[in-house]
Design a protein around this motif. Sequence first.
Motif, PDB file in Angstrom:
ATOM      1  N   PHE A 116      17.434 -58.395  -1.073  1.00 11.80           N
ATOM      2  CA  PHE A 116      17.837 -59.090  -2.288  1.00 11.80           C
ATOM      3  C   PHE A 116      19.328 -58.935  -2.612  1.00 11.80           C
ATOM      4  N   GLY A 117      20.045 -58.147  -1.820  1.00 12.11           N
ATOM      5  CA  GLY A 117      21.481 -58.022  -2.029  1.00 12.11           C
ATOM      6  C   GLY A 117      21.851 -57.231  -3.271  1.00 12.11           C
ATOM      7  N   ARG A 118      21.391 -56.003  -3.367  1.00  8.38           N
ATOM      8  CA  ARG A 118      21.695 -55.145  -4.509  1.00  8.38           C
ATOM      9  C   ARG A 118      22.308 -53.845  -3.989  1.00  8.38           C
ATOM     10  N   LEU A 119      23.349 -53.342  -4.738  1.00  9.32           N
ATOM     11  CA  LEU A 119      24.092 -52.159  -4.299  1.00  9.32           C
ATOM     12  C   LEU A 119      24.206 -51.178  -5.465  1.00  9.32           C
ATOM     13  N   TRP A 120      23.928 -49.895  -5.201  1.00  8.35           N
ATOM     14  CA  TRP A 120      24.064 -48.828  -6.182  1.00  8.35           C
ATOM     15  C   TRP A 120      24.965 -47.731  -5.614  1.00  8.35           C
ATOM     16  N   VAL A 121      25.935 -47.270  -6.442  1.00  7.35           N
ATOM     17  CA  VAL A 121      26.800 -46.138  -6.081  1.00  7.35           C
ATOM     18  C   VAL A 121      26.751 -45.170  -7.265  1.00  7.35           C
ATOM     19  N   ALA A 122      26.107 -44.034  -7.080  1.00  3.62           N
ATOM     20  CA  ALA A 122      25.817 -43.126  -8.200  1.00  3.62           C
ATOM     21  C   ALA A 122      27.077 -42.504  -8.793  1.00  3.62           C
ATOM     22  N   THR A 123      28.125 -42.332  -8.026  1.00  6.43           N
ATOM     23  CA  THR A 123      29.306 -41.600  -8.496  1.00  6.43           C
ATOM     24  C   THR A 123      30.306 -42.479  -9.232  1.00  6.43           C
ATOM     25  N   LEU A 124      30.023 -43.790  -9.383  1.00  2.00           N
ATOM     26  CA  LEU A 124      30.989 -44.706  -9.982  1.00  2.00           C
ATOM     27  C   LEU A 124      30.555 -45.121 -11.375  1.00  2.00           C
ATOM     28  N   THR A 125      31.536 -45.493 -12.185  1.00  2.00           N
ATOM     29  CA  THR A 125      31.276 -46.009 -13.529  1.00  2.00           C
ATOM     30  C   THR A 125      31.543 -47.497 -13.560  1.00  2.00           C
ATOM     31  N   ALA A 126      31.315 -48.115 -14.735  1.00  2.27           N
ATOM     32  CA  ALA A 126      31.501 -49.560 -14.849  1.00  2.27           C
ATOM     33  C   ALA A 126      32.962 -49.963 -14.751  1.00  2.27           C
ATOM     34  N   GLU A 127      33.893 -49.025 -14.954  1.00  3.02           N
ATOM     35  CA  GLU A 127      35.317 -49.358 -14.883  1.00  3.02           C
ATOM     36  C   GLU A 127      35.841 -49.328 -13.446  1.00  3.02           C
ATOM     37  N   ASP A 128      35.098 -48.722 -12.514  1.00  2.00           N
ATOM     38  CA  ASP A 128      35.560 -48.622 -11.124  1.00  2.00           C
ATOM     39  C   ASP A 128      35.379 -49.958 -10.405  1.00  2.00           C
ATOM     40  N   THR A 129      36.215 -50.160  -9.383  1.00  2.00           N
ATOM     41  CA  THR A 129      36.185 -51.404  -8.592  1.00  2.00           C
ATOM     42  C   THR A 129      35.852 -51.092  -7.136  1.00  2.00           C
ATOM     43  N   LEU A 130      34.951 -51.889  -6.596  1.00  2.00           N
ATOM     44  CA  LEU A 130      34.558 -51.743  -5.192  1.00  2.00           C
ATOM     45  C   LEU A 130      34.928 -53.001  -4.408  1.00  2.00           C
ATOM     46  N   ILE A 131      35.204 -52.817  -3.129  1.00  2.00           N
ATOM     47  CA  ILE A 131      35.378 -53.933  -2.187  1.00  2.00           C
ATOM     48  C   ILE A 131      34.344 -53.753  -1.083  1.00  2.00           C
ATOM     49  N   VAL A 132      33.498 -54.772  -0.880  1.00  2.00           N
ATOM     50  CA  VAL A 132      32.396 -54.679   0.083  1.00  2.00           C
ATOM     51  C   VAL A 132      32.537 -55.810   1.104  1.00  2.00           C
ATOM     52  N   HIS A 133      32.546 -55.456   2.369  1.00  2.00           N
ATOM     53  CA  HIS A 133      32.512 -56.423   3.477  1.00  2.00           C
ATOM     54  C   HIS A 133      31.115 -56.373   4.104  1.00  2.00           C
ATOM     55  N   TYR A 134      30.533 -57.526   4.374  1.00  2.00           N
ATOM     56  CA  TYR A 134      29.201 -57.548   4.994  1.00  2.00           C
ATOM     57  C   TYR A 134      28.923 -58.934   5.581  1.00  2.00           C
ATOM     58  N   ARG A 135      27.866 -58.985   6.356  1.00  2.00           N
ATOM     59  CA  ARG A 135      27.443 -60.226   7.027  1.00  2.00           C
ATOM     60  C   ARG A 135      25.979 -60.483   6.702  1.00  2.00           C
ATOM     61  N   THR A 136      25.643 -61.742   6.449  1.00  2.00           N
ATOM     62  CA  THR A 136      24.258 -62.109   6.135  1.00  2.00           C
ATOM     63  C   THR A 136      23.653 -62.876   7.299  1.00  2.00           C
ATOM     64  N   TRP A 137      22.328 -63.033   7.227  1.00  2.00           N
ATOM     65  CA  TRP A 137      21.606 -63.800   8.252  1.00  2.00           C
ATOM     66  C   TRP A 137      21.759 -65.310   8.055  1.00  2.00           C
ATOM     67  N   GLY A 138      22.345 -65.739   6.951  1.00  2.00           N
ATOM     68  CA  GLY A 138      22.527 -67.162   6.724  1.00  2.00           C
ATOM     69  C   GLY A 138      21.275 -67.879   6.271  1.00  2.00           C
ATOM     70  N   LEU A 139      20.278 -67.153   5.762  1.00  2.00           N
ATOM     71  CA  LEU A 139      19.032 -67.767   5.314  1.00  2.00           C
ATOM     72  C   LEU A 139      19.105 -68.088   3.827  1.00  2.00           C
ATOM     73  N   VAL A 140      18.581 -69.262   3.495  1.00  2.00           N
ATOM     74  CA  VAL A 140      18.487 -69.647   2.083  1.00  2.00           C
ATOM     75  C   VAL A 140      17.016 -69.910   1.798  1.00  2.00           C
ATOM     76  N   LEU A 141      16.269 -68.849   1.521  1.00  2.00           N
ATOM     77  CA  LEU A 141      14.841 -68.946   1.281  1.00  2.00           C
ATOM     78  C   LEU A 141      14.534 -68.670  -0.183  1.00  2.00           C
ATOM     79  N   GLN A 142      13.596 -69.431  -0.715  1.00  2.00           N
ATOM     80  CA  GLN A 142      13.175 -69.201  -2.081  1.00  2.00           C
ATOM     81  C   GLN A 142      12.192 -68.029  -2.134  1.00  2.00           C
ATOM     82  N   ASP A 143      12.134 -67.396  -3.282  1.00  2.00           N
ATOM     83  CA  ASP A 143      11.253 -66.238  -3.424  1.00  2.00           C
ATOM     84  C   ASP A 143       9.798 -66.638  -3.532  1.00  2.00           C
ATOM     85  N   GLU A 144       9.519 -67.854  -4.006  1.00  2.00           N
ATOM     86  CA  GLU A 144       8.138 -68.296  -4.169  1.00  2.00           C
ATOM     87  C   GLU A 144       7.991 -69.719  -3.658  1.00  2.00           C
ATOM     88  N   TYR A 145       6.843 -69.957  -3.028  1.00  2.00           N
ATOM     89  CA  TYR A 145       6.479 -71.298  -2.579  1.00  2.00           C
ATOM     90  C   TYR A 145       5.065 -71.569  -3.079  1.00  2.00           C
TER      91      TYR A 145
END
Length: 627
Positions: free
Chosen positions: A68-97
Amino acid sequence: MHPRRLACLCLLTLAALPTISQDLGVYADTLNGPQPYVLQSFIQPGTEAVFHRDRKLDSLEYRIDYRFGRLWVATLTAEDTLIVHYRTWGLVLQDEYSAPLIRAEVRQAGDSVVQTPQHVTALHSPGMSLSRTGSITRGVLAGNYRDAIIESGLNVQLEGTVAENVQVQAVLTDESTPILPEGTTQRLSELDRVYIEIESTPGLARLGDFEAAFTTSTFARLGRKVQGIGLSAQSPVKGTSGTLQAVGAVSRGTYRRQRLKVVNGVQGPYRLFDEQNQLFIFIVPGSEEVYLNGQRLQRGQTQDYVIDYATGEITLTANRIVHHHHRLVVEYQYRTTEFTRSLTGVASDIDIGQRSDGLARASVGVTYLREADARTLNEALGFTADDEALLMAAGDSTALRTGAVLVQFDPEAPYVQYTRRDTLVGEERVPVFSAITQEPDGPVYRISFTRIGQGRGSYVRRGRSTNGLVYEWRGPGLGDYDPVRVLPRPREQRMLDLRGTVAPVPFLELFGEWAQSVYDQNRLSDLHKNDDFSAAYAGGLRLTPVSTGLGTVALSAHRRHTGAGFASFSRIRTVEFERLWNLNAQQTAATRTNLTPERETIDEVTADWQASPQSGLSLTAGRLALG
């Protein structure tokens, strides 16, 4: 990969085509605020890189939900900034059919309330329209003397559009009932068949069970029932037209051409056999081509002939009464379990330019074909290391091993037992095996007999006993069988064919073709390799039909030469070649019916005059040189 596994994979791929983007997604997100941080869904595990203040975080310092594309970093606060590089499978699927729903629309009609069903279309991808039909059957078979077993059958058909400009047709059948397609009907319905056809703007792809056909050349002609993949497309080069074709598959059978000796007034059955003269072969359904006096016959009880694929027997119907002077020729493929035979083929024909009369100014073509048996002997047939050594020493010669095996006498044995005695034939002492029913004083043998041809063996099949067929010794040349086993040789055949035409002036066309064949009759042996290579060529000119005051006239002249040992994949001569040139069948016979036994050169000139659509005249003069 097994054809059915490949088919299932392709069906799943087709179902997902509309939801798959063209390229895999590559992202670099800058994130801050409350957690969890929101990324794209369907992230490829291990492709992420998380940076905080130019420091790459270790995978133990964060938690990520790849689906689902969710990220948690326990040591950071809402004022901190992250940069994330990643690759996806390129799928666009709905959660329900969900399936289509039926909703009731309530409306007022005068003094009554009318409920009108309203169809709500389920969510689907734009441009996708598939028609799906099929059936699954289940049955239970039971009897007094057998356990209950479950029989099943599957028949699935798909047809329609899966994406823009992408059409698909798919057939998947799997019948566990042990029956064969009928050879008594004009239309053949094969069981246990997997076939997928995908058509798009670039070209056409076929997967599963289909017929591979290469017909655009003189020498590199091939038609096979195969299991694999076939691709075809139009020429991608601007300013040209033509076709590209490629096949990679496993051959379902071995090609053979057989001339049957007919009996006056006997419609059949006439038996087909393999290259070792063995009877009761299995014919690949639908692969046969039957010719009577040069005319191709149609299969069917109301047509010209019927065939039993399981026994290899052909019977002509009353529409074709047989006489002793008739010529019956059958081309077919039969299945063997000796080796796995692969087939590879590539062909391309390109037309360049166009004249005022519609013909191409020039054209070029190339075909490469390869059909080869695996080098590994099938252990299920009882081959041993000694058999492999015998094949390596045999070269292109026939490799034989004795069919006699010493056994202990057993009155309850499920096979016929033989005893041996030696006798003199001329000055040579030969062993003679005789069937027994009681325990003899000497050794006992179990014999495997092989049919090697009429008048070439020493034994005949006398009849049937309780334990099997009984063979009786008659003497050299007086029988059809011998107590030997013919070891099959793994073969390899290749051909490269180059061709071209040019039209220098209107109504005139020059053409030429060259081909080289390689036919290795025993891949396990390095002996007798000098005669594996041979070449052939053809060339000439054609005067396309020219209108005159008395009709249209066409003229052609050409020469065709094939070297000794030139091996084609299918028949390259006309069906009535021997009759056309007044030859006996023995003069053109060979161990392999599509193998030229000696050098052959044909010069022909043909003139055609078409006075009207209903009348015309054709004259041909030719010369044939053999040897």
